[in-house]
Motif scaffolding. Structure first.
Motif, short mmCIF file in Angstrom:
data_model
loop_
_atom_site.label_atom_id
_atom_site.label_comp_id
_atom_site.label_asym_id
_atom_site.label_seq_id
_atom_site.Cartn_x
_atom_site.Cartn_y
_atom_site.Cartn_z
N ALA A 81 76.01 53.47 43.10
CA ALA A 81 76.48 53.47 41.71
C ALA A 81 75.39 54.01 40.80
CB ALA A 81 76.89 52.06 41.30
N SER A 82 74.16 53.63 41.09
CA SER A 82 73.04 54.07 40.28
C SER A 82 72.85 55.58 40.38
CB SER A 82 71.78 53.33 40.74
OG SER A 82 70.65 53.86 40.11
N ALA A 115 75.65 61.65 36.53
CA ALA A 115 76.52 61.89 35.38
C ALA A 115 75.69 62.13 34.13
CB ALA A 115 77.46 60.70 35.19
N GLU A 116 74.60 61.36 33.99
CA GLU A 116 73.73 61.53 32.83
C GLU A 116 73.11 62.93 32.80
OE1 GLU A 116 70.93 58.34 33.04
OE2 GLU A 116 72.48 56.84 32.63
N MET A 117 72.87 63.46 34.02
CA MET A 117 72.30 64.80 34.11
C MET A 117 73.38 65.87 33.99
SD MET A 117 69.91 63.80 37.37
CE MET A 117 69.33 65.43 37.81
N GLY A 118 74.61 65.43 33.81
CA GLY A 118 75.71 66.38 33.65
C GLY A 118 76.35 66.80 34.96
N ASN A 126 65.92 59.12 53.79
CA ASN A 126 65.62 60.43 54.38
C ASN A 126 66.08 61.62 53.54
OD1 ASN A 126 64.57 59.03 56.50
ND2 ASN A 126 66.25 59.46 57.91
N CYS A 127 67.12 61.43 52.78
CA CYS A 127 67.71 62.55 52.05
C CYS A 127 67.83 62.22 50.57
CB CYS A 127 69.12 62.87 52.58
SG CYS A 127 69.17 63.20 54.34
N ARG A 128 67.20 63.01 49.77
CA ARG A 128 67.33 62.83 48.34
C ARG A 128 68.64 63.45 47.88
NH1 ARG A 128 64.29 61.37 44.20
NH2 ARG A 128 64.82 62.31 42.19
N VAL A 129 69.37 62.69 47.09
CA VAL A 129 70.69 63.18 46.67
C VAL A 129 70.56 64.11 45.46
CG1 VAL A 129 72.95 62.51 45.76
CG2 VAL A 129 71.85 61.13 47.54
N LEU A 130 69.81 63.64 44.45
CA LEU A 130 69.74 64.40 43.20
C LEU A 130 68.68 65.48 43.26
CD1 LEU A 130 70.26 61.45 40.71
CD2 LEU A 130 71.93 63.07 41.62
#
Length: 574
Positions: A462-463, A469-472, A534-538
């Motif tokens: 959720a975070s 979303a905040e980053m568009g 292991n994997c960054r999402v953003l």
RNA sequence: GCGCCUGUAGCUCAGUUGGAUAGAGCAACGGACUUCUAAUCCGUGGGUCAGGGGUUCGAAUCCCUUCAGGCGCACCA
């Protein structure tokens, strides 16, 4: 023990991706066996029932089949030889099978083209809140009766376990496509009610200043005193000079309502809502108890002895017969319960499930015998027996007794431990196992509690979605992304686990084993946490960020649906 | 005495219809935070699946038996 719904007709359900894959493998194997026989390489009469299973070891591929071992005897060849022959005749066109190889004592291990997993997110997205649901139940009417605590006191730990188990079983069956009804049987008749009345009366007179003894085997709990005080606040001394019988009746009427309201309220706080509250007394009033006994009598299953009426339970494999009507003409609890279950069948339920404490296990087989005597299929009645809860505090066993009023109530449990932890804890263990509930541990709200681990995975997702979303960056649809960039083992493992969810739900539902859910929850949360590490999402690259957001999103859906089945919140922040 | 349930790592427990080298969490020990929540992750150690016999290609799983614990065997519910 938990039944398997075998007495029901279960429809083939092709909604499950994993089952489609298993079907492909099974069909390919059958065809290979057929061709091998035509070619004269193998001799056998009929393809035996074999299993397509997931090997424990990852090195053994995605699925394994034991057909060669089962054919070996008929074919008069050693299993490995049979396996080699089968693989030689295998045709995998039109399937996701990438490789098949012989291993171990004669297993055939299948490795899939991992791209099959990229179908998963679209399925999860498409089904949303219903991902994990299936149609195996085909809308058949099922009833789950649970808790059904005596309305003479408050709910205790055993009732709490029954509530958590019963409610999850009902949710599971509903998800599996059954038409489920949750029912609470109110034991508002019989000796205990008489006893209840005497206890109320004694407390009433005592509180009004009369010096009367309290019945030795009465209900000593403080809650009874409070109930009577509430009555006095309403009616004062009105009952003081009444005859005992009407006085007790009046007190019972009020107290029963108050107690039931209390039970209903605390169960609602616990997240449990019933469709039907069924009164035992109503069975006597409507004449159904008498009618049931008459029906048994006509069928020749009743005889008289010592002035009582007996049910010939021995004709149905029991060790002894059972009294249904006492010498004094009053029907027993057993008689009422037979009438109750007859009533359930008459209401059209195809599958009847009761969640009972293990101390009632002696009641199970004679109940089934009674159903058989009435012409109902005893296999349609399943009783989930749960072993009793033992409560520990300070390392010591707390003795609980409802009669003496010494027990921890569900109210207190919810206050101290919280609904989520309590429900998760109760569902976590199979009904068969004794449950040692360590109050100190549960109270501590430490990270030891596995429910936090699972909820934390949901909160983390959720975070991420919030920050995206905040980053568009809105959560994209699976169809808008090229998911083939998800190639990290942790990404593929996570997809694979998500794909399993519908079969886990279906299996847990048909086996009446909700503890499979918490196990799966633990595994799913672990795989997400590994992926997270292991994997960054953003990441800046949209072509990678999009698919990872999709993966996080479908994990979230699966976790939320899963926790929903257990009655545990899926928090967005922790 | 008879019946049902249980016995798996130090602790709490999974183990689906009999499958390959028996797993997880906690606890213990050693690592990883200028990076989306470290309530996380990675690694290490830890087993006579209560004991014994049997069935078979293969048994924690099925059968027999012994032992230990829980529950039941009311004209209570």
């Amino acid at each position: 023990m938990p039944g398997d719904g075998k007495s029901l007709q279960l429809g083939a359900d092709m909604m499950h991706l994993v089952r489609v894959i298993e079907g492909q493998i099974a069909d390919a194997m059958k065809n290979a066996a057929g061709r091998a026989r035509e070619a004269g390489d193998l001799q056998f009469a009929k393809v035996p029932d074999f299993v397509v299973e997931v090997p424990r070891e990852k090195a053994h591929g995605d699925f394994a089949v034991n057909l060669a071992m089962l054919l070996a005897r008929q074919a008069r060849q050693n299993p490995r030889q049979v396996a080699e022959t089968l693989v030689r005749h295998l045709d995998t066109t039109g399937t996701w099978i990438a490789r098949a190889e012989v291993a171990g004592p004669g297993f055939i291990n299948f490795t899939l083209d991992h791209r099959w997993l990229y179908q998963v997110p679209a399925i999860v997205e498409g089904q949303g809140k219903t991902y994990g649901h299936s149609e195996v139940g085909r809308g058949q009417k099922v009833q789950v009766e649970f808790v059904s605590a005596n309305p003479t006191g408050l709910l205790h730990m055993g009732n709490a376990r029954g509530a958590a188990l019963g409610d999850s079983i009902a949710s599971l069956l509903s998800a599996a496509g059954f038409d489920v009804s949750r029912e609470f049987y109110i034991n508002d008749a019989g000796n205990q009610i008489v006893n209840f009345g005497k206890s109320l009366e004694a407390r009433y007179l005592q509180l009004m200043g009369r010096n009367v003894p309290f019945p030795e085997d009465g209900y000593h709990g403080q809650d009874i005193v409070e109930t009577v005080q509430n009555i006095i606040n309403l009616v004062g001394d009105r009952y003081l000079d009444w005859e005992p019988e009407p006085r007790q009746a009046a007190l019972i009427k009020y107290a029963l309502k108050e107690k039931l309201d209390g039970i209903r309220t605390v169960l609602e706080h616990f997240g449990v809502r019933y469709d039907v509250w069924f009164s035992e007394q109503s069975l006597h009033d409507s004449g159904e108890v008498a009618a049931t006994i008459a029906e048994l009598q006509e069928a020749g299953h009743i005889y008289e002895r010592d002035g009582a009426l007996w049910f010939k339970a021995t004709a149905f494999g029991e060790e002894k017969d059972e009294v249904v009507v006492r010498q004094n003409g009053v029907p027993t609890y057993f008689a009422a319960d037979i009438a109750y279950h007859r009533n359930k069948f008459q209401r059209g339920f195809r599958w009847i499930i009761n969640v009972w404490g293990a101390d009632h296990h002696g009641h199970v087989s004679r109940m089934k015998g009674a159903m058989a005597a009435l012409g109902y299929d005893p296999k349609s009645l399943d009783v989930v027996l749960m072993q009793l809860v033992r409560l520990f505090q300070g390392g010591e066993l707390l003795r609980m007794s409802k009669r003496t009023g010494q027990y921890i109530t569900l109210n207190e449990l919810i206050e101290e431990v919280g609904v989520d932890a309590a429900r998760y804890f109760f569902v976590m263990r199979s009904a068969d196992s004794h449950l040692d509930f360590d109050l100190d541990l549960a109270k501590s709200q430490s990270a030891d509690n596995p429910v936090y681990y699972v909820q934390y995975a949901h909160a983390r997702i959720a975070s991420i979605l919030r920050q995206a979303a905040e980053m568009g960056h809105q959560l994209p649809a699976a169809s808008e992304c090229d998911l083939t960039v998800l190639t990290d083992p942790s990404e593929l493992d996570l997809l694979r686990k998500i794909a399993d969810f519908p079969l886990v739900v279906e299996g847990a539902a048909l086996a009446l084993e909700p503890h499979r859910l918490t196990r799966y929850a633990q595994e799913l949360a672990t795989l997400f946490h590994v992926f997270y590490t292991n994997c960054r999402v953003l990441v800046p690259e949209e072509e990678l960020r999009g698919p990872r957001l999709v993966l996080a999103g479908v994990t979230r859906i699966t976790l939320a649906n899963l926790l929903g089945l257990i009655g545990v919140q899926a928090p967005d922040r922790m």
